[in-house]
Design a protein around this motif. Structure first.
Motif, mmCIF file in Angstrom:
data_model
loop_
_atom_site.group_PDB
_atom_site.id
_atom_site.type_symbol
_atom_site.label_atom_id
_atom_site.label_comp_id
_atom_site.label_asym_id
_atom_site.label_seq_id
_atom_site.Cartn_x
_atom_site.Cartn_y
_atom_site.Cartn_z
ATOM 1 N N THR A 137 -6.251 4.777 -32.494
ATOM 2 C CA THR A 137 -4.964 5.349 -32.885
ATOM 3 C C THR A 137 -4.024 4.237 -33.346
ATOM 4 O OG1 THR A 137 -5.285 7.109 -31.255
ATOM 5 C CG2 THR A 137 -3.053 6.821 -32.105
ATOM 6 N N PHE B 78 -11.749 6.797 -33.057
ATOM 7 C CA PHE B 78 -12.209 7.742 -34.074
ATOM 8 C C PHE B 78 -13.457 7.178 -34.737
ATOM 9 C CE2 PHE B 78 -7.596 8.211 -33.808
ATOM 10 C CZ PHE B 78 -7.450 9.584 -33.711
ATOM 11 N N ASP C 58 -13.069 13.128 -35.772
ATOM 12 C CA ASP C 58 -12.803 13.215 -34.340
ATOM 13 C C ASP C 58 -14.049 13.856 -33.740
ATOM 14 O OD1 ASP C 58 -11.567 13.297 -31.840
ATOM 15 O OD2 ASP C 58 -10.307 15.017 -32.323
ATOM 16 N N PHE D 161 -9.398 13.288 -29.532
ATOM 17 C CA PHE D 161 -8.006 13.267 -29.985
ATOM 18 C C PHE D 161 -7.430 14.682 -29.993
ATOM 19 C CE2 PHE D 161 -4.863 13.584 -33.431
ATOM 20 C CZ PHE D 161 -3.952 12.630 -33.011
ATOM 21 N N THR D 162 -8.173 15.588 -30.586
ATOM 22 C CA THR D 162 -7.727 16.976 -30.710
ATOM 23 C C THR D 162 -7.435 17.581 -29.345
ATOM 24 O OG1 THR D 162 -8.945 17.192 -32.776
ATOM 25 C CG2 THR D 162 -8.397 19.231 -31.610
ATOM 26 N N LEU E 18 -8.157 15.016 -40.814
ATOM 27 C CA LEU E 18 -8.932 14.951 -39.573
ATOM 28 C C LEU E 18 -9.635 16.272 -39.309
ATOM 29 C CD1 LEU E 18 -8.164 13.324 -36.300
ATOM 30 C CD2 LEU E 18 -8.389 15.804 -36.233
#
Length: 157
Positions: free
Chosen positions: A26, A13, A99, A104-105, A74
């Motif tokens: 993470t 991130f 992000d 990640f999403t 986020l």
């Protein structure tokens, strides 16, 4: 789409701190911790700025009293935007996490295409994560704001 009981994927991130740009993973953010993560479609947007983020800012102490180690907001935005939004909203108790490329999403299956609004963004959701494992996931229906509120998360705790 990620579900309760799943482990969060390992990604990098972007986070703007007082010490400059950081790139936590993470694991850095979730390993060994109880974390409330909520995601918004975009910083500085109406529902996100008027209700979603402010609810977590106001309830940060209550969430932490219930054993939450950190609260993460986020968005698929850059770290500079997230930092400025956090300052504008007095979100000192929250981690304003970027992000930037949506990695990640996308990896958790909660992306949406907003077209000319900004392309790929995050759906609106909240989750309770314990040591990197999703314990409770609350995904909003499009154009809704009911299940991902701070007050709902307090109820789960």
């Amino acid at each position: 789409m990620i579900k309760n009981g799943d482990k969060l994927p390992e990604v990098n991130f972007q986070l703007l701190t007082k010490d400059g740009m950081q790139n936590p993973t993470t694991s850095d953010l979730f390993a060994g911790k109880k974390v409330v993560l909520f995601a918004v479609p975009g910083a500085f947007t109406p529902t996100c700025s008027e209700a979603h983020l402010p609810g977590y800012v106001v309830n940060a102490d209550k969430l932490k009293e219930k054993g939450v180690d950190s609260i993460i907001c986020l968005a698929v935005n850059d770290a500079f935007v997230m930092g400025a939004w956090g300052k504008a909203q007095n979100a000192e108790e929250l981690i304003m996490l970027a992000d930037g490329d949506g990695a990640f999403t996308k990896s958790i299956g909660l992306e949406m295409d907003t077209g000319t609004f900004g392309g790929t963004r995050s759906q609106r959701y909240s989750m309770l994560v314990d040591d990197g494992v999703v314990k409770q996931l609350n995904v909003e229906q499009p154009k809704q704001f009911e299940v991902s509120k701070a007050e709902v998360m307090l109820g789960w705790l």
